[in-house]
Write a protein that holds these residues in place. Structure first.
Motif, PDB file in Angstrom:
ATOM      1  N   VAL A   1       2.258  13.496  -7.890  1.00  0.00           N
ATOM      2  CA  VAL A   1       1.144  13.808  -8.094  1.00  0.00           C
ATOM      3  C   VAL A   1       0.475  13.621  -7.492  1.00  0.00           C
ATOM      4  O   VAL A   1       0.249  12.408  -6.396  1.00  0.00           O
ATOM      5  CB  VAL A   1       0.532  12.869  -9.755  1.00  0.00           C
ATOM      6  CG1 VAL A   1       0.601  11.405  -9.297  1.00  0.00           C
ATOM      7  CG2 VAL A   1      -0.996  13.185  -9.702  1.00  0.00           C
ATOM      8  N   ALA A   2      -1.208  14.352  -7.019  1.00  0.00           N
ATOM      9  CA  ALA A   2      -2.372  13.892  -6.332  1.00  0.00           C
ATOM     10  C   ALA A   2      -3.358  12.994  -6.973  1.00  0.00           C
ATOM     11  O   ALA A   2      -3.638  13.820  -8.026  1.00  0.00           O
ATOM     12  CB  ALA A   2      -2.850  14.905  -5.436  1.00  0.00           C
ATOM     13  N   LEU A   3      -3.767  12.063  -6.747  1.00  0.00           N
ATOM     14  CA  LEU A   3      -5.175  11.167  -7.604  1.00  0.00           C
ATOM     15  C   LEU A   3      -6.584  11.591  -6.545  1.00  0.00           C
ATOM     16  O   LEU A   3      -6.205  10.882  -5.668  1.00  0.00           O
ATOM     17  CB  LEU A   3      -4.271  10.066  -7.722  1.00  0.00           C
ATOM     18  CG  LEU A   3      -3.447   9.628  -8.617  1.00  0.00           C
ATOM     19  CD1 LEU A   3      -2.874   8.328  -9.126  1.00  0.00           C
ATOM     20  CD2 LEU A   3      -3.719  10.174 -10.362  1.00  0.00           C
ATOM     21  N   VAL A   4      -7.340  11.163  -7.077  1.00  0.00           N
ATOM     22  CA  VAL A   4      -8.206  11.461  -6.241  1.00  0.00           C
ATOM     23  C   VAL A   4      -9.715  10.958  -6.816  1.00  0.00           C
ATOM     24  O   VAL A   4      -9.778  11.502  -8.355  1.00  0.00           O
ATOM     25  CB  VAL A   4      -9.647  12.625  -6.346  1.00  0.00           C
ATOM     26  CG1 VAL A   4      -9.854  13.364  -5.328  1.00  0.00           C
ATOM     27  CG2 VAL A   4      -8.532  13.899  -5.613  1.00  0.00           C
TER      28      VAL A   4
ATOM     29  N   TYR B   1      -1.337  10.116  -2.790  1.00  0.00           N
ATOM     30  CA  TYR B   1      -0.458  11.003  -2.799  1.00  0.00           C
ATOM     31  C   TYR B   1       0.368  10.563  -4.006  1.00  0.00           C
ATOM     32  O   TYR B   1       1.424   9.122  -2.891  1.00  0.00           O
ATOM     33  CB  TYR B   1      -0.205  12.140  -2.063  1.00  0.00           C
ATOM     34  CG  TYR B   1      -0.711  12.888  -1.370  1.00  0.00           C
ATOM     35  CD1 TYR B   1      -0.720  14.526  -2.141  1.00  0.00           C
ATOM     36  CD2 TYR B   1      -1.313  12.648  -0.294  1.00  0.00           C
ATOM     37  CE1 TYR B   1      -2.048  14.995  -1.595  1.00  0.00           C
ATOM     38  CE2 TYR B   1      -2.529  13.752  -0.178  1.00  0.00           C
ATOM     39  CZ  TYR B   1      -2.685  14.777  -0.517  1.00  0.00           C
ATOM     40  OH  TYR B   1      -3.381  15.404   0.231  1.00  0.00           O
ATOM     41  N   VAL B   2       0.749  10.441  -4.960  1.00  0.00           N
ATOM     42  CA  VAL B   2       2.634   9.976  -5.400  1.00  0.00           C
ATOM     43  C   VAL B   2       3.138  10.125  -5.613  1.00  0.00           C
ATOM     44  O   VAL B   2       3.516  11.442  -6.923  1.00  0.00           O
ATOM     45  CB  VAL B   2       1.873   8.773  -6.722  1.00  0.00           C
ATOM     46  CG1 VAL B   2       2.820   7.683  -7.413  1.00  0.00           C
ATOM     47  CG2 VAL B   2       0.565   7.575  -6.032  1.00  0.00           C
TER      48      VAL B   2
ATOM     49  N   PRO C   1       1.494  -1.800  -0.262  1.00  0.00           N
ATOM     50  CA  PRO C   1      -0.325  -0.134   0.139  1.00  0.00           C
ATOM     51  C   PRO C   1       0.708   1.330  -0.165  1.00  0.00           C
ATOM     52  O   PRO C   1       0.559   2.277  -0.295  1.00  0.00           O
ATOM     53  CB  PRO C   1      -0.758   0.068   0.966  1.00  0.00           C
ATOM     54  CG  PRO C   1      -0.801  -1.538   1.794  1.00  0.00           C
ATOM     55  CD  PRO C   1       0.475  -2.421   1.637  1.00  0.00           C
ATOM     56  N   ASP C   2       2.379   1.091   0.849  1.00  0.00           N
ATOM     57  CA  ASP C   2       2.582   2.256   0.380  1.00  0.00           C
ATOM     58  C   ASP C   2       4.040   2.559  -0.869  1.00  0.00           C
ATOM     59  O   ASP C   2       4.623   3.549  -0.582  1.00  0.00           O
ATOM     60  CB  ASP C   2       3.532   2.190   2.131  1.00  0.00           C
ATOM     61  CG  ASP C   2       2.566   1.784   2.684  1.00  0.00           C
ATOM     62  OD1 ASP C   2       1.441   2.592   3.089  1.00  0.00           O
ATOM     63  OD2 ASP C   2       2.828   1.382   4.119  1.00  0.00           O
TER      64      ASP C   2
ATOM     65  N   THR D   1       6.638   6.411  -3.933  1.00  0.00           N
ATOM     66  CA  THR D   1       5.535   6.049  -2.860  1.00  0.00           C
ATOM     67  C   THR D   1       4.554   6.773  -3.223  1.00  0.00           C
ATOM     68  O   THR D   1       3.604   7.668  -3.732  1.00  0.00           O
ATOM     69  CB  THR D   1       6.236   6.772  -1.805  1.00  0.00           C
ATOM     70  OG1 THR D   1       7.331   8.143  -2.273  1.00  0.00           O
ATOM     71  CG2 THR D   1       8.331   5.904  -1.900  1.00  0.00           C
ATOM     72  N   VAL D   2       3.058   6.176  -2.085  1.00  0.00           N
ATOM     73  CA  VAL D   2       2.319   6.197  -2.062  1.00  0.00           C
ATOM     74  C   VAL D   2       1.933   6.871  -0.468  1.00  0.00           C
ATOM     75  O   VAL D   2       1.833   5.754   0.601  1.00  0.00           O
ATOM     76  CB  VAL D   2       1.386   5.293  -2.468  1.00  0.00           C
ATOM     77  CG1 VAL D   2       0.008   5.633  -2.679  1.00  0.00           C
ATOM     78  CG2 VAL D   2       1.737   4.521  -3.981  1.00  0.00           C
TER      79      VAL D   2
END
Length: 172
Positions: free
Chosen positions: A77-80, A69-70, A45-46, A60-61
C-alpha cells in the motif's frame, strides 16, 4: 490520554488512523474500526514487526516524496500522509485557529467580539517549555474563543475563530 491521530490517503480514499498504547498493547482504530490486539514486536523506520491477535507480521517501509510504501503479508500500500492541520476530524471553519501541537494555554489575549488585525497574537501556548503564539490570520472579528488560561489542548484543536471583515465594510 487521547489517542494519537493521523490521516492518510490510499488512492482516492482517505483513511483515519487513531492509536494509543495501553499496557504494552497498541490499540489501533482505522476509520473507527478496532484492529484487535496489536503488539509491536519491533519497529525501525524501515521495518515494523507486529503481532496482530497472536500472528506475527513483517512490514517493510520505504519513504519517498512524502509517500510511505508499506509491503506486508497482506499486500502493498502507498500511504500519503494528510497534513495535520487539514485533519478531517476537525472539519474546521475558515478562520479557525488550530493548536499547532499539544500544550497548555498560557494566555488568551482576545475575547469574542474583539476586532483584531492580521498577525495580532490571540492565544499563547506552552509546549515542551517553549511558548508559541497563535496569531490572527486575517483582519476581522473574533467570533469564538474556545480555550481559557490553563486549558490543555491537542494538535488540531480549534482555539479561536476569526471572521474576516471585508475592507469595504470596515472602511464604511
Amino acid at each position: 490520554g487521547e489517542p494519537q491521530r493521523a490521516a492518510y490517503t490510499v488512492g482516492d480514499t482517505e483513511v483515519a488512523v487513531a492509536y494509543r498504547y495501553r499496557r504494552g498493547v497498541l490499540d489501533v482504530r482505522v476509520d473507527d474500526a478496532a484492529l484487535g490486539e496489536v503488539v509491536v514486536a519491533s519497529a525501525t523506520p524501515d521495518l515494523v514487526v507486529l503481532e496482530v491477535d497472536g500472528v506475527r507480521r513483517r512490514y517493510t517501509v520505504t519513504r519517498a516524496d512524502g509517500v510511505s510504501y508499506v509491503d506486508g503479508p497482506d499486500g502493498s500500500v502507498a500511504l500519503v500522509e494528510v497534513p495535520r492541520f487539514a485533519d478531517p476530524n476537525a472539519a474546521a471553519a475558515a478562520g479557525s485557529l488550530l493548536a499547532p501541537m499539544p500544550g497548555g494555554v498560557v494566555r488568551v489575549l482576545a475575547e469574542a467580539g474583539a476586532s483584531v488585525t492580521a498577525g495580532q497574537p490571540l492565544v499563547v501556548l506552552e509546549a515542551m517549555k517553549m511558548e508559541h503564539t497563535v496569531a490572527a490570520p486575517v483582519d476581522g472579528i473574533v467570533s469564538e474563543i474556545h480555550v481559557a488560561q490553563g486549558d490543555q489542548v491537542d494538535t488540531g484543536q480549534v482555539l479561536a475563530v476569526v471572521d474576516e471583515v471585508a475592507e469595504e465594510a470596515a472602511a464604511g
